[in-house]
Enzyme design. Structure first.
Site, PDB file in Angstrom:
ATOM      1  N   ASP A 130     -14.389 -19.506   5.074  1.00  0.00           N
ATOM      2  CA  ASP A 130     -12.956 -19.344   4.832  1.00  0.00           C
ATOM      3  C   ASP A 130     -12.321 -20.706   4.527  1.00  0.00           C
ATOM      4  O   ASP A 130     -12.859 -21.751   4.915  1.00  0.00           O
ATOM      5  CB  ASP A 130     -12.261 -18.779   6.075  1.00  0.00           C
ATOM      6  CG  ASP A 130     -12.552 -17.294   6.303  1.00  0.00           C
ATOM      7  OD1 ASP A 130     -13.113 -16.632   5.409  1.00  0.00           O
ATOM      8  OD2 ASP A 130     -12.192 -16.802   7.390  1.00  0.00           O
ATOM      9  N   ARG A 153     -14.270 -16.638  -3.282  1.00  0.00           N
ATOM     10  CA  ARG A 153     -13.228 -15.638  -2.969  1.00  0.00           C
ATOM     11  C   ARG A 153     -11.894 -16.277  -3.341  1.00  0.00           C
ATOM     12  O   ARG A 153     -11.586 -17.388  -2.875  1.00  0.00           O
ATOM     13  CB  ARG A 153     -13.246 -15.294  -1.477  1.00  0.00           C
ATOM     14  CG  ARG A 153     -12.055 -14.402  -1.084  1.00  0.00           C
ATOM     15  CD  ARG A 153     -11.759 -14.436   0.409  1.00  0.00           C
ATOM     16  NE  ARG A 153     -12.774 -13.835   1.224  1.00  0.00           N
ATOM     17  CZ  ARG A 153     -13.017 -14.188   2.495  1.00  0.00           C
ATOM     18  NH1 ARG A 153     -12.331 -15.177   3.052  1.00  0.00           N
ATOM     19  NH2 ARG A 153     -13.954 -13.594   3.183  1.00  0.00           N
TER      20      ARG A 153
HETATM   21  C1  LIG Z   1     -10.286 -10.688   2.243  1.00  0.00           C
HETATM   22  C2  LIG Z   1      -9.263 -11.779   2.427  1.00  0.00           C
HETATM   23  C3  LIG Z   1      -9.669 -13.009   2.906  1.00  0.00           C
HETATM   24  C4  LIG Z   1      -8.730 -14.041   3.055  1.00  0.00           C
HETATM   25  N1  LIG Z   1      -9.177 -15.299   3.394  1.00  0.00           N
HETATM   26  C5  LIG Z   1      -8.304 -16.328   3.381  1.00  0.00           C
HETATM   27  C6  LIG Z   1      -8.721 -17.670   3.581  1.00  0.00           C
HETATM   28  O1  LIG Z   1      -9.905 -17.968   3.769  1.00  0.00           O
HETATM   29  N2  LIG Z   1      -7.774 -18.651   3.558  1.00  0.00           N
HETATM   30  C7  LIG Z   1      -6.444 -18.382   3.333  1.00  0.00           C
HETATM   31  O2  LIG Z   1      -5.630 -19.314   3.289  1.00  0.00           O
HETATM   32  N3  LIG Z   1      -6.023 -17.112   3.170  1.00  0.00           N
HETATM   33  C8  LIG Z   1      -6.899 -16.087   3.186  1.00  0.00           C
HETATM   34  N4  LIG Z   1      -6.453 -14.805   2.977  1.00  0.00           N
HETATM   35  C9  LIG Z   1      -4.988 -14.511   3.022  1.00  0.00           C
HETATM   36  C10 LIG Z   1      -4.313 -14.747   1.701  1.00  0.00           C
HETATM   37  O3  LIG Z   1      -4.265 -16.119   1.405  1.00  0.00           O
HETATM   38  C11 LIG Z   1      -2.873 -14.220   1.728  1.00  0.00           C
HETATM   39  O4  LIG Z   1      -2.141 -14.896   2.709  1.00  0.00           O
HETATM   40  C12 LIG Z   1      -2.756 -12.732   2.002  1.00  0.00           C
HETATM   41  O5  LIG Z   1      -3.788 -12.016   1.386  1.00  0.00           O
HETATM   42  C13 LIG Z   1      -1.401 -12.180   1.470  1.00  0.00           C
HETATM   43  O6  LIG Z   1      -1.304 -12.390   0.089  1.00  0.00           O
HETATM   44  P1  LIG Z   1      -1.496 -11.235  -1.011  1.00  0.00           P
HETATM   45  O7  LIG Z   1      -2.459 -11.728  -2.036  1.00  0.00           O
HETATM   46  O8  LIG Z   1      -1.887  -9.979  -0.359  1.00  0.00           O
HETATM   47  O9  LIG Z   1      -0.102 -11.173  -1.766  1.00  0.00           O
HETATM   48  P2  LIG Z   1       1.395 -11.106  -1.252  1.00  0.00           P
HETATM   49  O10 LIG Z   1       2.227 -11.335  -2.453  1.00  0.00           O
HETATM   50  O11 LIG Z   1       1.603 -11.978  -0.057  1.00  0.00           O
HETATM   51  O12 LIG Z   1       1.532  -9.619  -0.768  1.00  0.00           O
HETATM   52  C14 LIG Z   1       1.480  -8.514  -1.678  1.00  0.00           C
HETATM   53  C15 LIG Z   1       1.697  -7.215  -0.897  1.00  0.00           C
HETATM   54  O13 LIG Z   1       0.593  -7.014  -0.007  1.00  0.00           O
HETATM   55  C16 LIG Z   1       1.042  -6.467   1.219  1.00  0.00           C
HETATM   56  N5  LIG Z   1       0.795  -7.436   2.301  1.00  0.00           N
HETATM   57  C17 LIG Z   1       0.430  -8.727   2.167  1.00  0.00           C
HETATM   58  N6  LIG Z   1       0.264  -9.311   3.369  1.00  0.00           N
HETATM   59  C18 LIG Z   1       0.548  -8.365   4.281  1.00  0.00           C
HETATM   60  C19 LIG Z   1       0.559  -8.337   5.704  1.00  0.00           C
HETATM   61  N7  LIG Z   1       0.240  -9.403   6.425  1.00  0.00           N
HETATM   62  N8  LIG Z   1       0.882  -7.181   6.314  1.00  0.00           N
HETATM   63  C20 LIG Z   1       1.194  -6.076   5.614  1.00  0.00           C
HETATM   64  N9  LIG Z   1       1.207  -6.041   4.255  1.00  0.00           N
HETATM   65  C21 LIG Z   1       0.889  -7.159   3.605  1.00  0.00           C
HETATM   66  C22 LIG Z   1       2.512  -6.185   1.048  1.00  0.00           C
HETATM   67  O14 LIG Z   1       2.627  -4.873   0.550  1.00  0.00           O
HETATM   68  C23 LIG Z   1       2.922  -7.213   0.014  1.00  0.00           C
HETATM   69  O15 LIG Z   1       4.073  -6.842  -0.690  1.00  0.00           O
HETATM   70  C24 LIG Z   1      -7.366 -13.784   2.792  1.00  0.00           C
HETATM   71  C25 LIG Z   1      -6.974 -12.539   2.310  1.00  0.00           C
HETATM   72  C26 LIG Z   1      -7.883 -11.548   2.096  1.00  0.00           C
HETATM   73  C27 LIG Z   1      -7.430 -10.238   1.546  1.00  0.00           C
END
Ligand SMILES: Cc1cc2nc3c(=O)[nH]c(=O)nc-3n(C[C@H](O)[C@H](O)[C@H](O)COP(=O)(O)OP(=O)(O)OC[C@H]3O[C@@H](n4cnc5c(N)ncnc54)[C@H](O)[C@@H]3O)c2cc1C
Length: 284
Positions: free
Chosen positions: A109, A160
Protein backbone atom coordinates in the site's frame (compact mmCIF):
# COMPACT_ATOMS: atom_id res chain seq x y z
CA UNK A 1 -14.03 -0.10 21.03
CA UNK A 2 -14.45 -3.16 18.83
CA UNK A 3 -15.42 -3.25 15.16
CA UNK A 4 -17.09 -6.66 15.61
CA UNK A 5 -20.85 -6.10 15.75
CA UNK A 6 -20.20 -2.35 16.12
CA UNK A 7 -20.39 0.63 13.83
CA UNK A 8 -16.91 0.19 12.32
CA UNK A 9 -17.92 -3.25 11.17
CA UNK A 10 -19.23 -1.89 7.91
CA UNK A 11 -15.66 -1.11 6.80
CA UNK A 12 -13.59 -3.67 8.75
CA UNK A 13 -14.15 -7.40 8.37
CA UNK A 14 -13.28 -8.16 12.01
CA UNK A 15 -10.50 -8.18 14.55
CA UNK A 16 -9.19 -11.65 13.76
CA UNK A 17 -8.36 -13.65 10.69
CA UNK A 18 -11.28 -16.07 11.13
CA UNK A 19 -13.75 -13.23 10.69
CA UNK A 20 -11.82 -11.92 7.68
CA UNK A 21 -11.71 -15.37 6.07
CA UNK A 22 -15.47 -15.70 6.61
CA UNK A 23 -16.02 -12.32 4.90
CA UNK A 24 -13.65 -13.32 2.09
CA UNK A 25 -15.56 -16.57 1.53
CA UNK A 26 -18.83 -14.67 1.17
CA UNK A 27 -17.28 -12.31 -1.39
CA UNK A 28 -15.64 -15.13 -3.31
CA UNK A 29 -18.89 -17.09 -3.36
CA UNK A 30 -20.47 -14.16 -5.19
CA UNK A 31 -17.68 -14.19 -7.77
CA UNK A 32 -15.54 -11.33 -6.43
CA UNK A 33 -11.79 -11.54 -5.85
CA UNK A 34 -10.25 -10.41 -2.55
CA UNK A 35 -7.10 -9.03 -1.00
CA UNK A 36 -6.71 -9.34 2.76
CA UNK A 37 -5.09 -6.52 4.71
CA UNK A 38 -3.90 -7.32 8.22
CA UNK A 39 -4.21 -3.77 9.51
CA UNK A 40 -1.26 -1.99 11.09
CA UNK A 41 0.95 1.02 10.44
CA UNK A 42 3.56 3.29 11.96
CA UNK A 43 5.06 0.91 14.51
CA UNK A 44 7.35 2.72 16.96
CA UNK A 45 10.26 0.29 17.52
CA UNK A 46 12.26 -2.45 15.81
CA UNK A 47 10.75 -4.93 18.27
CA UNK A 48 7.22 -3.94 17.24
CA UNK A 49 8.16 -4.15 13.55
CA UNK A 50 9.56 -7.62 14.18
CA UNK A 51 6.38 -8.67 15.99
CA UNK A 52 4.24 -7.28 13.14
CA UNK A 53 6.34 -9.17 10.60
CA UNK A 54 6.06 -12.44 12.52
CA UNK A 55 2.33 -11.91 12.84
CA UNK A 56 2.04 -11.30 9.09
CA UNK A 57 4.00 -14.49 8.31
CA UNK A 58 1.55 -16.35 10.57
CA UNK A 59 -1.36 -14.78 8.74
CA UNK A 60 0.10 -15.93 5.39
CA UNK A 61 0.27 -19.51 6.68
CA UNK A 62 -3.28 -19.36 7.98
CA UNK A 63 -4.63 -17.88 4.75
CA UNK A 64 -2.93 -20.67 2.81
CA UNK A 65 -4.57 -23.23 5.11
CA UNK A 66 -7.98 -21.54 4.84
CA UNK A 67 -8.19 -21.95 1.08
CA UNK A 68 -9.21 -18.35 0.33
CA UNK A 69 -7.43 -16.38 -2.36
CA UNK A 70 -3.72 -15.78 -1.73
CA UNK A 71 -3.54 -12.04 -2.10
CA UNK A 72 -2.52 -9.66 0.71
CA UNK A 73 -1.91 -5.94 1.19
CA UNK A 74 0.45 -4.36 3.72
CA UNK A 75 2.09 -1.09 4.68
CA UNK A 76 5.83 -0.53 4.99
CA UNK A 77 5.47 1.56 8.16
CA UNK A 78 3.94 -1.57 9.67
CA UNK A 79 7.30 -3.27 8.98
CA UNK A 80 9.48 -0.51 10.47
CA UNK A 81 9.95 2.05 7.68
CA UNK A 82 9.84 4.92 10.19
CA UNK A 83 12.58 3.27 12.26
CA UNK A 84 15.04 2.55 9.49
CA UNK A 85 14.95 1.39 5.92
CA UNK A 86 17.22 -1.63 6.45
CA UNK A 87 14.95 -3.06 9.15
CA UNK A 88 11.96 -2.57 6.88
CA UNK A 89 13.67 -4.21 3.89
CA UNK A 90 14.66 -7.21 6.03
CA UNK A 91 11.11 -7.58 7.31
CA UNK A 92 9.59 -7.21 3.85
CA UNK A 93 11.96 -9.87 2.56
CA UNK A 94 10.80 -12.24 5.33
CA UNK A 95 7.21 -11.71 4.25
CA UNK A 96 7.92 -12.09 0.53
CA UNK A 97 9.92 -15.26 1.25
CA UNK A 98 6.99 -16.66 3.19
CA UNK A 99 4.51 -15.57 0.52
CA UNK A 100 6.34 -16.65 -2.62
CA UNK A 101 6.25 -20.46 -2.29
CA UNK A 102 2.47 -20.45 -1.82
CA UNK A 103 1.93 -18.24 -4.85
CA UNK A 104 0.76 -15.22 -2.84
CA UNK A 105 0.62 -11.77 -4.36
CA UNK A 106 1.73 -8.99 -1.98
CA UNK A 107 0.52 -5.43 -2.57
CA UNK A 108 2.53 -2.71 -0.87
CA UNK A 109 0.00 0.00 0.00
CA UNK A 110 1.07 3.64 -0.39
CA UNK A 111 1.08 5.90 2.66
CA UNK A 112 1.52 9.66 2.96
CA UNK A 113 3.85 11.55 0.62
CA UNK A 114 6.80 11.51 3.01
CA UNK A 115 7.00 7.77 2.22
CA UNK A 116 6.39 7.77 -1.55
CA UNK A 117 9.99 7.84 -2.77
CA UNK A 118 11.31 5.39 -0.20
CA UNK A 119 8.39 2.99 -0.71
CA UNK A 120 9.01 2.87 -4.47
CA UNK A 121 12.76 2.51 -3.90
CA UNK A 122 12.29 -0.38 -1.45
CA UNK A 123 9.93 -2.02 -3.91
CA UNK A 124 12.40 -1.60 -6.77
CA UNK A 125 15.21 -3.02 -4.64
CA UNK A 126 13.17 -6.15 -4.00
CA UNK A 127 12.18 -6.31 -7.67
CA UNK A 128 15.83 -6.18 -8.76
CA UNK A 129 16.54 -9.00 -6.30
CA UNK A 130 14.03 -11.13 -8.17
CA UNK A 131 10.92 -10.76 -6.03
CA UNK A 132 8.17 -10.55 -8.64
CA UNK A 133 5.20 -11.50 -6.47
CA UNK A 134 4.70 -7.91 -5.30
CA UNK A 135 3.18 -4.70 -6.58
CA UNK A 136 2.79 -1.05 -5.60
CA UNK A 137 0.16 1.68 -5.33
CA UNK A 138 0.24 5.09 -7.04
CA UNK A 139 -1.95 8.02 -5.97
CA UNK A 140 -3.32 10.31 -8.68
CA UNK A 141 -3.38 13.32 -6.32
CA UNK A 142 0.44 13.36 -6.29
CA UNK A 143 2.01 15.42 -9.03
CA UNK A 144 4.84 12.91 -9.36
CA UNK A 145 2.63 9.89 -10.04
CA UNK A 146 2.55 10.09 -13.84
CA UNK A 147 6.33 9.76 -13.89
CA UNK A 148 6.18 6.99 -11.31
CA UNK A 149 3.67 5.16 -13.50
CA UNK A 150 6.14 5.29 -16.40
CA UNK A 151 8.89 3.96 -14.11
CA UNK A 152 6.71 1.10 -12.85
CA UNK A 153 5.46 0.26 -16.35
CA UNK A 154 9.06 0.12 -17.58
CA UNK A 155 9.88 -2.32 -14.78
CA UNK A 156 6.86 -4.46 -15.63
CA UNK A 157 5.51 -4.03 -12.10
CA UNK A 158 1.86 -4.28 -11.18
CA UNK A 159 0.34 -0.97 -10.08
CA UNK A 160 -2.86 -0.25 -8.15
CA UNK A 161 -4.09 3.23 -9.04
CA UNK A 162 -5.97 5.18 -6.34
CA UNK A 163 -6.81 8.85 -5.84
CA UNK A 164 -5.01 9.02 -2.46
CA UNK A 165 -6.30 9.03 1.10
CA UNK A 166 -4.03 11.43 3.02
CA UNK A 167 -4.09 15.19 3.50
CA UNK A 168 -1.26 16.46 1.32
CA UNK A 169 0.20 19.95 0.79
CA UNK A 170 -0.19 21.83 -2.50
CA UNK A 171 3.56 21.62 -3.12
CA UNK A 172 3.22 17.91 -3.90
CA UNK A 173 -0.46 17.23 -4.54
CA UNK A 174 -3.34 18.47 -6.66
CA UNK A 175 -5.91 20.09 -4.40
CA UNK A 176 -9.06 20.10 -6.54
CA UNK A 177 -11.19 17.05 -7.31
CA UNK A 178 -11.13 18.02 -11.00
CA UNK A 179 -7.32 17.90 -11.12
CA UNK A 180 -7.11 14.66 -9.12
CA UNK A 181 -9.70 13.05 -11.40
CA UNK A 182 -8.03 14.31 -14.60
CA UNK A 183 -4.71 12.86 -13.42
CA UNK A 184 -6.48 9.62 -12.49
CA UNK A 185 -7.79 9.27 -16.05
CA UNK A 186 -4.39 10.05 -17.60
CA UNK A 187 -2.59 7.51 -15.41
CA UNK A 188 -5.33 4.91 -15.90
CA UNK A 189 -4.82 5.19 -19.67
CA UNK A 190 -1.05 4.89 -19.31
CA UNK A 191 -1.46 1.77 -17.13
CA UNK A 192 -4.02 0.14 -19.40
CA UNK A 193 -1.86 0.71 -22.47
CA UNK A 194 1.56 -0.12 -21.06
CA UNK A 195 1.15 -1.59 -17.58
CA UNK A 196 1.12 -5.12 -16.23
CA UNK A 197 -2.32 -6.19 -15.00
CA UNK A 198 -3.08 -2.82 -13.37
CA UNK A 199 -5.73 -2.40 -10.67
CA UNK A 200 -8.11 0.51 -11.13
CA UNK A 201 -9.11 1.11 -7.50
CA UNK A 202 -11.95 3.59 -7.08
CA UNK A 203 -15.63 3.85 -6.18
CA UNK A 204 -16.11 6.85 -8.44
CA UNK A 205 -18.56 6.00 -11.25
CA UNK A 206 -16.97 8.65 -13.50
CA UNK A 207 -13.52 7.00 -13.19
CA UNK A 208 -15.04 3.57 -13.77
CA UNK A 209 -16.94 4.75 -16.85
CA UNK A 210 -13.79 6.39 -18.23
CA UNK A 211 -11.89 3.12 -17.71
CA UNK A 212 -14.52 0.97 -19.37
CA UNK A 213 -14.81 3.36 -22.31
CA UNK A 214 -11.04 3.50 -22.78
CA UNK A 215 -10.66 -0.28 -22.56
CA UNK A 216 -13.41 -0.80 -25.11
CA UNK A 217 -12.04 1.89 -27.43
CA UNK A 218 -8.54 0.41 -27.33
CA UNK A 219 -9.77 -3.19 -27.52
CA UNK A 220 -8.15 -3.96 -24.15
CA UNK A 221 -9.73 -7.17 -22.85
CA UNK A 222 -11.25 -7.14 -19.34
CA UNK A 223 -8.79 -9.93 -18.41
CA UNK A 224 -5.83 -7.48 -18.76
CA UNK A 225 -6.74 -5.41 -15.67
CA UNK A 226 -9.12 -5.36 -12.73
CA UNK A 227 -11.22 -2.97 -10.71
CA UNK A 228 -10.78 -2.81 -6.95
CA UNK A 229 -12.96 -1.38 -4.17
CA UNK A 230 -12.89 -1.29 -0.40
CA UNK A 231 -14.85 -3.68 1.79
CA UNK A 232 -18.31 -2.28 2.56
CA UNK A 233 -18.20 0.58 0.05
CA UNK A 234 -20.44 0.62 -3.05
CA UNK A 235 -21.32 -3.06 -2.79
CA UNK A 236 -23.98 -2.44 -5.45
CA UNK A 237 -21.34 -1.25 -7.90
CA UNK A 238 -19.03 -4.14 -7.00
CA UNK A 239 -21.76 -6.62 -7.89
CA UNK A 240 -22.78 -4.74 -11.03
CA UNK A 241 -19.23 -4.61 -12.42
CA UNK A 242 -18.75 -8.31 -11.78
CA UNK A 243 -22.11 -9.13 -13.39
CA UNK A 244 -21.05 -7.09 -16.41
CA UNK A 245 -17.92 -9.24 -16.85
CA UNK A 246 -15.23 -7.01 -15.33
CA UNK A 247 -12.68 -8.27 -12.79
CA UNK A 248 -13.53 -6.93 -9.33
CA UNK A 249 -11.31 -7.33 -6.26
CA UNK A 250 -12.40 -6.25 -2.79
CA UNK A 251 -9.86 -5.02 -0.22
CA UNK A 252 -10.77 -6.75 3.05
CA UNK A 253 -9.11 -5.14 6.10
CA UNK A 254 -9.05 -6.89 9.46
CA UNK A 255 -7.16 -6.77 12.76
CA UNK A 256 -7.02 -4.89 16.03
CA UNK A 257 -5.23 -1.85 14.56
CA UNK A 258 -8.27 -0.69 12.63
CA UNK A 259 -8.65 2.84 13.93
CA UNK A 260 -6.46 4.88 11.49
CA UNK A 261 -7.94 3.00 8.51
CA UNK A 262 -11.42 3.66 9.81
CA UNK A 263 -10.72 7.37 10.31
CA UNK A 264 -9.52 7.71 6.69
CA UNK A 265 -12.80 6.18 5.50
CA UNK A 266 -14.75 8.68 7.58
CA UNK A 267 -12.71 11.60 6.28
CA UNK A 268 -13.42 10.60 2.69
CA UNK A 269 -17.14 11.02 3.02
CA UNK A 270 -18.83 13.34 5.51
CA UNK A 271 -22.03 11.29 5.29
CA UNK A 272 -20.15 8.43 6.99
CA UNK A 273 -19.90 10.48 10.17
CA UNK A 274 -23.68 10.54 10.45
CA UNK A 275 -23.70 6.80 9.81
CA UNK A 276 -21.20 6.29 12.63
CA UNK A 277 -23.02 8.52 15.09
CA UNK A 278 -26.23 6.59 14.44
CA UNK A 279 -24.22 3.37 15.01
CA UNK A 280 -22.78 4.61 18.30
CA UNK A 281 -26.22 5.57 19.55
CA UNK A 282 -27.52 2.15 18.53
CA UNK A 283 -24.58 0.38 20.23
CA UNK A 284 -25.15 2.06 23.61
C1 LIG B 1 -8.77 -1.26 -3.21
C2 LIG B 1 -8.33 0.09 -2.70
C3 LIG B 1 -7.07 0.22 -2.14
C4 LIG B 1 -6.64 1.48 -1.69
N1 LIG B 1 -5.34 1.62 -1.27
C5 LIG B 1 -4.87 2.85 -0.99
C6 LIG B 1 -3.51 3.09 -0.68
O1 LIG B 1 -2.67 2.18 -0.67
N2 LIG B 1 -3.12 4.37 -0.40
C7 LIG B 1 -4.00 5.42 -0.42
O2 LIG B 1 -3.59 6.57 -0.19
N3 LIG B 1 -5.31 5.21 -0.68
C8 LIG B 1 -5.77 3.98 -0.96
N4 LIG B 1 -7.10 3.79 -1.25
C9 LIG B 1 -8.08 4.89 -0.98
C10 LIG B 1 -8.16 5.87 -2.12
O3 LIG B 1 -6.99 6.63 -2.21
C11 LIG B 1 -9.33 6.84 -1.91
O4 LIG B 1 -9.13 7.57 -0.73
C12 LIG B 1 -10.69 6.18 -1.82
O5 LIG B 1 -10.79 5.09 -2.70
C13 LIG B 1 -11.82 7.18 -2.17
O6 LIG B 1 -11.65 7.67 -3.47
P1 LIG B 1 -12.53 7.21 -4.73
O7 LIG B 1 -11.59 6.85 -5.83
O8 LIG B 1 -13.44 6.13 -4.33
O9 LIG B 1 -13.24 8.53 -5.22
P2 LIG B 1 -14.06 9.66 -4.46
O10 LIG B 1 -14.23 10.75 -5.45
O11 LIG B 1 -13.44 9.99 -3.14
O12 LIG B 1 -15.43 8.96 -4.17
C14 LIG B 1 -16.34 8.60 -5.21
C15 LIG B 1 -17.60 7.99 -4.59
O13 LIG B 1 -17.26 6.76 -3.95
C16 LIG B 1 -17.99 6.61 -2.74
N5 LIG B 1 -17.06 6.62 -1.60
C17 LIG B 1 -15.75 6.95 -1.63
N6 LIG B 1 -15.20 6.82 -0.41
C18 LIG B 1 -16.19 6.41 0.41
C19 LIG B 1 -16.26 6.09 1.79
N7 LIG B 1 -15.19 6.16 2.58
N8 LIG B 1 -17.44 5.68 2.29
C20 LIG B 1 -18.53 5.57 1.51
N9 LIG B 1 -18.53 5.87 0.19
C21 LIG B 1 -17.38 6.27 -0.35
C22 LIG B 1 -18.95 7.76 -2.68
O14 LIG B 1 -20.14 7.35 -3.33
C23 LIG B 1 -18.23 8.83 -3.48
O15 LIG B 1 -19.10 9.79 -4.01
C24 LIG B 1 -7.53 2.57 -1.73
C25 LIG B 1 -8.79 2.42 -2.30
C26 LIG B 1 -9.20 1.23 -2.81
C27 LIG B 1 -10.54 1.11 -3.44
Amino acid sequence: MRPGGGFARRFIAGEDLHEAVAAARVLQASGLSITLDYLGESVASAAEADAATRAYVGVIQEIAASGVERNISLKLTQLGLTIDRATCVDNLRRILDAAQPGGFFVRIDMEDSTFTAVTLDVFETMWQQGYRNAGVVLQSYLQRSEQDATRMNDLGARVRLVKGAYKEPKEVAFQSKADVDAAYVRIMQQLLLKGTFPAIATHDPAMIDATRAFARGQAIAPSRFEFQMLYGIRRDLQAALHADGWGMRVYVPFGREWFPYFMRRLAERPANVGFVIRGILRDR
